[in-house]
Enzyme design. Structure first.
Site, PDB file in Angstrom:
ATOM      1  N   TYR A   1      12.898  -9.702   4.520  1.00  0.00           N
ATOM      2  CA  TYR A   1      13.197  -8.295   5.195  1.00  0.00           C
ATOM      3  C   TYR A   1      11.852  -7.855   5.563  1.00  0.00           C
ATOM      4  O   TYR A   1      10.865  -8.114   4.765  1.00  0.00           O
ATOM      5  CB  TYR A   1      13.873  -7.297   4.469  1.00  0.00           C
TER       6      TYR A   1
ATOM      7  N   LYS B   1      23.002  -0.113   1.771  1.00  0.00           N
ATOM      8  CA  LYS B   1      23.851  -1.116   2.732  1.00  0.00           C
ATOM      9  C   LYS B   1      25.321  -1.041   2.039  1.00  0.00           C
ATOM     10  O   LYS B   1      25.837  -0.224   2.049  1.00  0.00           O
ATOM     11  CB  LYS B   1      23.113  -2.448   2.937  1.00  0.00           C
TER      12      LYS B   1
HETATM   13  C1  PLP Z   1      17.712  -7.285   2.906  1.00  0.00           C
HETATM   14  C2  PLP Z   1      16.987  -5.976   2.662  1.00  0.00           C
HETATM   15  N1  PLP Z   1      16.276  -5.603   1.736  1.00  0.00           N
HETATM   16  C3  PLP Z   1      15.963  -4.453   1.387  1.00  0.00           C
HETATM   17  C4  PLP Z   1      15.813  -3.226   2.516  1.00  0.00           C
HETATM   18  C5  PLP Z   1      15.233  -2.107   2.266  1.00  0.00           C
HETATM   19  O1  PLP Z   1      16.195  -1.244   1.795  1.00  0.00           O
HETATM   20  P1  PLP Z   1      16.054   0.445   1.875  1.00  0.00           P
HETATM   21  O2  PLP Z   1      15.768   0.623   3.463  1.00  0.00           O
HETATM   22  O3  PLP Z   1      17.237   0.908   1.310  1.00  0.00           O
HETATM   23  O4  PLP Z   1      14.525   0.878   1.405  1.00  0.00           O
HETATM   24  C6  PLP Z   1      16.527  -3.604   3.431  1.00  0.00           C
HETATM   25  C7  PLP Z   1      16.633  -2.823   4.612  1.00  0.00           C
HETATM   26  O5  PLP Z   1      17.180  -2.756   5.493  1.00  0.00           O
HETATM   27  C8  PLP Z   1      17.294  -4.927   3.701  1.00  0.00           C
HETATM   28  O6  PLP Z   1      17.923  -5.401   4.663  1.00  0.00           O
END
Ligand code: PLP
Length: 382
Positions: free
Chosen positions: A108, A205
């Protein structure tokens, strides 16, 4: 406690602070806890009472963290204000200045930015490796290598690497393994059972599941989680009680949502594979997802338009599927990686990775699958 995953997701155990208990968990919407006297304050510091100040801990945070830890079969868990907060806590619980971390090259963008831009300032060195091509870590492990970081299902091309193999390989080299299990959830994969030390979720998510909360949870080895909790507290990344409550509420339907969303996604992927306006469809195949539970392959599908010049028109033609740069809600939604998560990519990088202008990332929801297919079909056929 009942043993089956579907039952455990619903029967989240919350800690009652009072004798008179409501069936639903109360929201402890308080920044601080009151004490009858100084003796009770002393009890807190002696570890005999749990709560003092919400940044340090709150029953709603505990409920969520413990529930995810249970589902992931982990010793302990800690919640954080976002997925990024949980990832930061996990990385800093393990890494110190001078350390080297190996990460899958398909991670990510926010995680990459955290490692590349922020942790590099603490002299933590990142090396991205292509786990789809390598067969060993031997040539990449150095005396100062501490960790292997990878995602169960990658974004946006939904690659599934052989996680059980890479965990074993990393352990043979004495590395700590941290897995971002956001796209798979413990309904599909429980990395701790394969030997992972830490598992992290953007609970924004699937764990929350309703696109109404930003939250993170880190679970894993008790000693590492104790340290990660100190980091969450010291860096000010604690989750608010209401967000924790909403996330735990959403979590109760995880198994039902995932079952439906994965089944829908499989049918949508099959439809897209045969559509003449679609050049390529990305969906984990049965073989690569063979270590997933329930014989399912996830609820995300990406696809590339045959005529990339129609991409703006495609998004405009959708009637009820929303364009929203996130995923995993109960409603089907689409995003466009090139103009959002992968905006920083050069044209060269786009061509090399396949993350091109025509790529659509689809988060499949719980609606009637016939309606999802009809909606996509009408937008693709215009
Ligand atoms: C695979 C993955 N990890 C971590 C994150 C980060 O999460 P957050 O937006 O809740 O900080 C995301 C966000 O889209 C993600 O898709």
């Amino acid at each position: 406690m009942p043993k089956r995953f579907e039952t455990k997701t619903v029967h989240i155990r919350h800690q009652h602070l009072a004798e008179d208990v409501s069936k639903a968990t109360p929201i402890y919407q308080t920044s601080v806890f009151a004490f009858p006297g100084l003796e009770e304050v002393e009890q807190y510091y002696a570890g005999e009472r749990d709560y003092l100040y919400t940044r340090n801990g709150n029953p709603n945070q505990t409920e969520l963290a413990d529930a995810v830890a249970t589902l992931e079969q982990a010793e302990k868990g800690v919640s954080a204000a976002s997925g990024m907060g949980a990832i930061m806590a996990g990385l800093l619980a393990v890494l110190k200045p001078g350390d080297h971390i190996l990460a899958s090259h398909e991670i990510y963008g926010g995680t990459y930015a955290l490692l590349h831009k922020e942790l590099s300032r603490f002299h933590i060195e990142l090396e991205c490796i292509d786990l789809t091509r390598l067969s060993t870590l031997t040539e990449h492990v150095r005396p100062n290598t501490r960790m292997l970081f990878l995602e169960t299902i990658t974004n946006p091309l939904l690659t599934v690497v052989d996680m059980p193999f890479w965990i074993k390989e990393a352990k043979n080299h004495g590395l700590i393994v941290m897995i971002d299990n956001t796209f798979a959830t413990p309904y599909l994969v429980r990395p701790i059972a394969f030997g992972a030390d830490l598992v992290v979720h953007s609970a924004t998510k699937y764990i929350g599941g309703h696109s109404d909360v930003t939250a993170g949870v880190l679970v894993g080895r008790g000693d590492l989680i104790d340290r990660a909790r100190e980091i969450v507290v010291n860096y000010g990344a604690s989750l608010s009680p209401f967000e924790a409550w909403l996330t735990a509420r959403g979590l109760k339907t995880l198994a039902l949502r995932m079952e439906r969303q994965c089944d829908n996604a499989k049918q949508v992927a099959a439809f897209l594979c045969t559509h003449p306006a679609v050049k390529a469809t990305y969906y984990p195949d049965e073989k690569s997802a063979s270590f997933f539970h329930h014989r399912k392959q996830g609820a995300m599908v990406s696809f590339c338009l045959a005529d990339e010049s129609k991409i703006y028109h495609f998004y405009r033609s959708l009637n009820w599927i929303k364009l929203a740069p996130s995923l995993a809600g109960v409603e089907t939604s689409v995003s466009h990686p090139v103009t959002t998560s992968h905006r920083a990519f050069t044209e060269e990088q786009r061509q090399a990775t396949g993350i091109t202008m025509g790529l659509v990332r689809l988060s499949v929801g719980i609606e009637a699958v016939e309606d999802i297919i009809q909606e996509l079909n009408q937008a693709l056929s215009q």
